[in-house]
Design a protein around this motif. Structure first.
Motif, PDB file in Angstrom:
ATOM      1  N   LEU A   1     -17.123  35.058  30.421  1.00 43.58           N
ATOM      2  CA  LEU A   1     -17.227  36.468  30.049  1.00 43.58           C
ATOM      3  C   LEU A   1     -18.210  37.242  30.935  1.00 43.58           C
ATOM      4  O   LEU A   1     -18.198  38.474  30.935  1.00 43.58           O
ATOM      5  CB  LEU A   1     -17.618  36.598  28.576  1.00 43.58           C
ATOM      6  CG  LEU A   1     -16.595  36.048  27.573  1.00 43.58           C
ATOM      7  CD1 LEU A   1     -17.017  36.356  26.144  1.00 43.58           C
ATOM      8  CD2 LEU A   1     -15.194  36.591  27.830  1.00 43.58           C
ATOM      9  N   TYR A   2     -19.046  36.516  31.674  1.00 42.91           N
ATOM     10  CA  TYR A   2     -19.915  37.126  32.688  1.00 42.91           C
ATOM     11  C   TYR A   2     -19.579  36.450  34.016  1.00 42.91           C
ATOM     12  O   TYR A   2     -20.248  35.493  34.425  1.00 42.91           O
ATOM     13  CB  TYR A   2     -21.387  36.905  32.349  1.00 42.91           C
ATOM     14  CG  TYR A   2     -21.922  37.698  31.168  1.00 42.91           C
ATOM     15  CD1 TYR A   2     -22.623  38.887  31.362  1.00 42.91           C
ATOM     16  CD2 TYR A   2     -21.757  37.240  29.866  1.00 42.91           C
ATOM     17  CE1 TYR A   2     -23.142  39.605  30.287  1.00 42.91           C
ATOM     18  CE2 TYR A   2     -22.263  37.950  28.780  1.00 42.91           C
ATOM     19  CZ  TYR A   2     -22.949  39.124  29.008  1.00 42.91           C
ATOM     20  OH  TYR A   2     -23.458  39.830  27.934  1.00 42.91           O
ATOM     21  N   PRO A   3     -18.529  36.934  34.710  1.00 43.01           N
ATOM     22  CA  PRO A   3     -18.026  36.239  35.898  1.00 43.01           C
ATOM     23  C   PRO A   3     -19.066  36.015  36.995  1.00 43.01           C
ATOM     24  O   PRO A   3     -19.108  34.938  37.601  1.00 43.01           O
ATOM     25  CB  PRO A   3     -16.904  37.168  36.402  1.00 43.01           C
ATOM     26  CG  PRO A   3     -16.501  37.963  35.216  1.00 43.01           C
ATOM     27  CD  PRO A   3     -17.728  38.131  34.391  1.00 43.01           C
ATOM     28  N   GLU A   4     -19.908  37.026  37.245  1.00 48.25           N
ATOM     29  CA  GLU A   4     -20.875  36.896  38.331  1.00 48.25           C
ATOM     30  C   GLU A   4     -21.920  35.821  38.043  1.00 48.25           C
ATOM     31  O   GLU A   4     -22.460  35.189  38.957  1.00 48.25           O
ATOM     32  CB  GLU A   4     -21.561  38.250  38.560  1.00 48.25           C
ATOM     33  CG  GLU A   4     -22.222  38.378  39.917  1.00 48.25           C
ATOM     34  CD  GLU A   4     -22.666  39.793  40.216  1.00 48.25           C
ATOM     35  OE1 GLU A   4     -23.881  40.005  40.363  1.00 48.25           O
ATOM     36  OE2 GLU A   4     -21.789  40.684  40.296  1.00 48.25           O
TER      37      GLU A   4
ATOM     38  N   GLY B   1     -14.204  39.820  29.018  1.00 45.05           N
ATOM     39  CA  GLY B   1     -15.435  39.750  29.787  1.00 45.05           C
ATOM     40  C   GLY B   1     -15.975  41.116  30.173  1.00 45.05           C
ATOM     41  O   GLY B   1     -15.342  42.146  29.948  1.00 45.05           O
ATOM     42  N   VAL B   2     -17.158  41.094  30.794  1.00 46.80           N
ATOM     43  CA  VAL B   2     -17.874  42.343  31.060  1.00 46.80           C
ATOM     44  C   VAL B   2     -17.199  43.202  32.125  1.00 46.80           C
ATOM     45  O   VAL B   2     -17.501  44.391  32.251  1.00 46.80           O
ATOM     46  CB  VAL B   2     -19.342  42.071  31.461  1.00 46.80           C
ATOM     47  CG1 VAL B   2     -20.099  41.427  30.313  1.00 46.80           C
ATOM     48  CG2 VAL B   2     -19.424  41.206  32.717  1.00 46.80           C
ATOM     49  N   THR B   3     -16.290  42.621  32.897  1.00 47.34           N
ATOM     50  CA  THR B   3     -15.580  43.408  33.910  1.00 47.34           C
ATOM     51  C   THR B   3     -14.251  43.942  33.383  1.00 47.34           C
ATOM     52  O   THR B   3     -13.554  44.673  34.092  1.00 47.34           O
ATOM     53  CB  THR B   3     -15.327  42.570  35.180  1.00 47.34           C
ATOM     54  OG1 THR B   3     -14.594  41.390  34.816  1.00 47.34           O
ATOM     55  CG2 THR B   3     -16.642  42.162  35.841  1.00 47.34           C
TER      56      THR B   3
ATOM     57  N   LYS C   1     -31.315  49.628  31.690  1.00 45.78           N
ATOM     58  CA  LYS C   1     -32.246  50.194  32.666  1.00 45.78           C
ATOM     59  C   LYS C   1     -33.562  50.652  32.059  1.00 45.78           C
ATOM     60  O   LYS C   1     -34.560  50.802  32.753  1.00 45.78           O
ATOM     61  CB  LYS C   1     -31.596  51.386  33.385  1.00 45.78           C
ATOM     62  CG  LYS C   1     -30.372  51.012  34.198  1.00 45.78           C
ATOM     63  CD  LYS C   1     -29.702  52.252  34.755  1.00 45.78           C
ATOM     64  CE  LYS C   1     -28.413  51.881  35.495  1.00 45.78           C
ATOM     65  NZ  LYS C   1     -27.682  53.090  35.947  1.00 45.78           N
ATOM     66  N   GLY C   2     -33.566  50.913  30.753  1.00 38.68           N
ATOM     67  CA  GLY C   2     -34.734  51.512  30.143  1.00 38.68           C
ATOM     68  C   GLY C   2     -35.393  50.635  29.104  1.00 38.68           C
ATOM     69  O   GLY C   2     -35.299  49.406  29.132  1.00 38.68           O
TER      70      GLY C   2
ATOM     71  N   ARG D   1     -23.768  43.545  31.161  1.00 35.27           N
ATOM     72  CA  ARG D   1     -24.038  43.850  32.560  1.00 35.27           C
ATOM     73  C   ARG D   1     -23.522  42.693  33.411  1.00 35.27           C
ATOM     74  O   ARG D   1     -22.878  41.775  32.909  1.00 35.27           O
ATOM     75  CB  ARG D   1     -25.532  44.076  32.771  1.00 35.27           C
ATOM     76  CG  ARG D   1     -26.082  45.227  31.920  1.00 35.27           C
ATOM     77  CD  ARG D   1     -27.559  45.425  32.149  1.00 35.27           C
ATOM     78  NE  ARG D   1     -27.841  45.970  33.464  1.00 35.27           N
ATOM     79  CZ  ARG D   1     -29.039  45.911  34.061  1.00 35.27           C
ATOM     80  NH1 ARG D   1     -30.052  45.313  33.443  1.00 35.27           N
ATOM     81  NH2 ARG D   1     -29.221  46.435  35.253  1.00 35.27           N
ATOM     82  N   GLU D   2     -23.826  42.708  34.715  1.00 34.73           N
ATOM     83  CA  GLU D   2     -23.347  41.620  35.567  1.00 34.73           C
ATOM     84  C   GLU D   2     -23.899  40.272  35.099  1.00 34.73           C
ATOM     85  O   GLU D   2     -23.210  39.256  35.126  1.00 34.73           O
ATOM     86  CB  GLU D   2     -23.774  41.860  37.033  1.00 34.73           C
ATOM     87  CG  GLU D   2     -23.212  43.125  37.658  1.00 34.73           C
ATOM     88  CD  GLU D   2     -24.065  44.353  37.330  1.00 34.73           C
ATOM     89  OE1 GLU D   2     -25.133  44.199  36.683  1.00 34.73           O
ATOM     90  OE2 GLU D   2     -23.651  45.470  37.703  1.00 34.73           O
ATOM     91  N   ARG D   3     -25.161  40.287  34.652  1.00 40.51           N
ATOM     92  CA  ARG D   3     -25.826  39.096  34.137  1.00 40.51           C
ATOM     93  C   ARG D   3     -26.017  39.259  32.636  1.00 40.51           C
ATOM     94  O   ARG D   3     -26.086  40.383  32.143  1.00 40.51           O
ATOM     95  CB  ARG D   3     -27.182  38.913  34.832  1.00 40.51           C
ATOM     96  CG  ARG D   3     -27.061  38.729  36.333  1.00 40.51           C
ATOM     97  CD  ARG D   3     -28.320  39.147  37.086  1.00 40.51           C
ATOM     98  NE  ARG D   3     -29.475  38.361  36.692  1.00 40.51           N
ATOM     99  CZ  ARG D   3     -30.549  38.860  36.086  1.00 40.51           C
ATOM    100  NH1 ARG D   3     -30.621  40.140  35.773  1.00 40.51           N
ATOM    101  NH2 ARG D   3     -31.556  38.090  35.773  1.00 40.51           N
TER     102      ARG D   3
END
Length: 290
Positions: free
Chosen positions: A21-24, A60-62, A178-179, A246-248
């Motif tokens: 689900l988080y390919p990267e 997944g996330v993408t 980000k925050g 996110r990517e991670r």
């Protein structure tokens, strides 16, 4: 492949455990379920009694994602639900059956649905499922690029002092994005959204080069937006210890004030699921408030 399991006496069927689900990062659904099961002792107290909104990522996330407030038709009968009014619903519904995550089986049920992100309001329901007044005040600190979480930490320290002068004790966490956010127990001295707005406007007036209190995009580059509107009872904020898409597999991570004070690089406050499990094992629940 489906795997029947028993969690605290409840029977569940887990599926597609090897799906990435988080390919990267190569993070699988099995690892997501494992994370939520292991972080549950510190996560559940922050979910209990709060109507759940999830963001699901079945591919997944993408892939495509969707927010889900209404408990799906296939939700097991043992999952606690609260039927609550939703004024202004985009789907023209007068009420929604919200799930209430009070226990580990319910948490694992949602993890198996690829509900990566868990969002809850600043209020709870009582034993009868009736909404209680808000018990939490939240400030969402959102950096406008090129500002980062580093700038957010500076604003968080200002906000901590302002709240302290008001007799409120703030606790910080990253958003996992980000925050970051500051929370405080709320004593209901007034309507929380109006109160938070006033404090945000005060700080923006005192520090116009660093802070904005309005959502207008063109005013935000290089500054931190203090989003006070999360205190609206209809809104939710990502829960502490929730994964983010996110990517991670980053996590909305409770922090110490020492970490906030010493932050000099955005990576200083960037934590993944394995990082958070190690932190919890070493430090317990940094978000626990007396």
């Amino acid at each position: 492949m489906k795997v029947p399991v028993k969690v605290d006496g409840r029977e569940l069927t887990l599926s597609n455990l090897d799906k990435v689900l988080y390919p990267e990062y190569g993070f699988t659904k099995a690892e997501i379920i494992d994370y939520y099961s292991r972080v549950a002792p510190v996560l559940l107290p922050h979910l209990q009694g709060r109507p759940l909104t999830v963001k699901r990522y079945p591919n997944g996330v993408t892939g495509q994602s969707f927010f889900e407030k209404n408990a799906p038709d296939h939700t097991p009968g043992w999952v606690r639900r609260a039927n609550l009014p939703v004024p202004g619903s985009t789907k023209n519904r007068e009420t929604i059956d919200f799930a209430i995550v009070d226990d580990l089986p319910t948490l694992i049920y949602y993890a198996n649905l690829a509900a990566l992100e868990l969002h809850v309001p600043q209020w709870r329901v009582d034993e009868d499922g009736q909404a209680l007044p808000p018990d939490t005040l939240v400030f969402d600190l959102d950096p406008g690029p090129p500002a980062t979480i580093v700038e957010c930490t500076r604003v968080a320290l200002m906000l901590r002092e302002t709240l302290k002068e008001e007799g409120l004790t703030a606790v910080p966490k990253t958003s996992g994005n980000k925050g970051m956010q500051l929370y405080a127990d709320w004593d209901r001295r007034e309507e929380p959204s109006a109160y938070a707005k006033r404090l945000a406007q005060l700080l923006a007036k005192e520090h116009p080069g660093e802070i904005v209190s309005v959502m207008t995009r063109k005013l935000r580059p290089g500054k931190v937006f203090i989003d006070w509107s999360q205190n609206n009872p209809a809104k939710t904020t990502v829960a502490p210890y929730s994964l983010r898409a996110r990517e991670r597999p980053t996590v909305s991570t409770p922090l110490t004030w020492k970490e906030v004070e010493s932050c000099e690089d955005p990576h200083d406050l960037d934590f993944t699921a394995p990082d958070v499990l190690a932190r919890v094992e070493k430090r317990g629940d940094l978000f626990r408030r007396a």
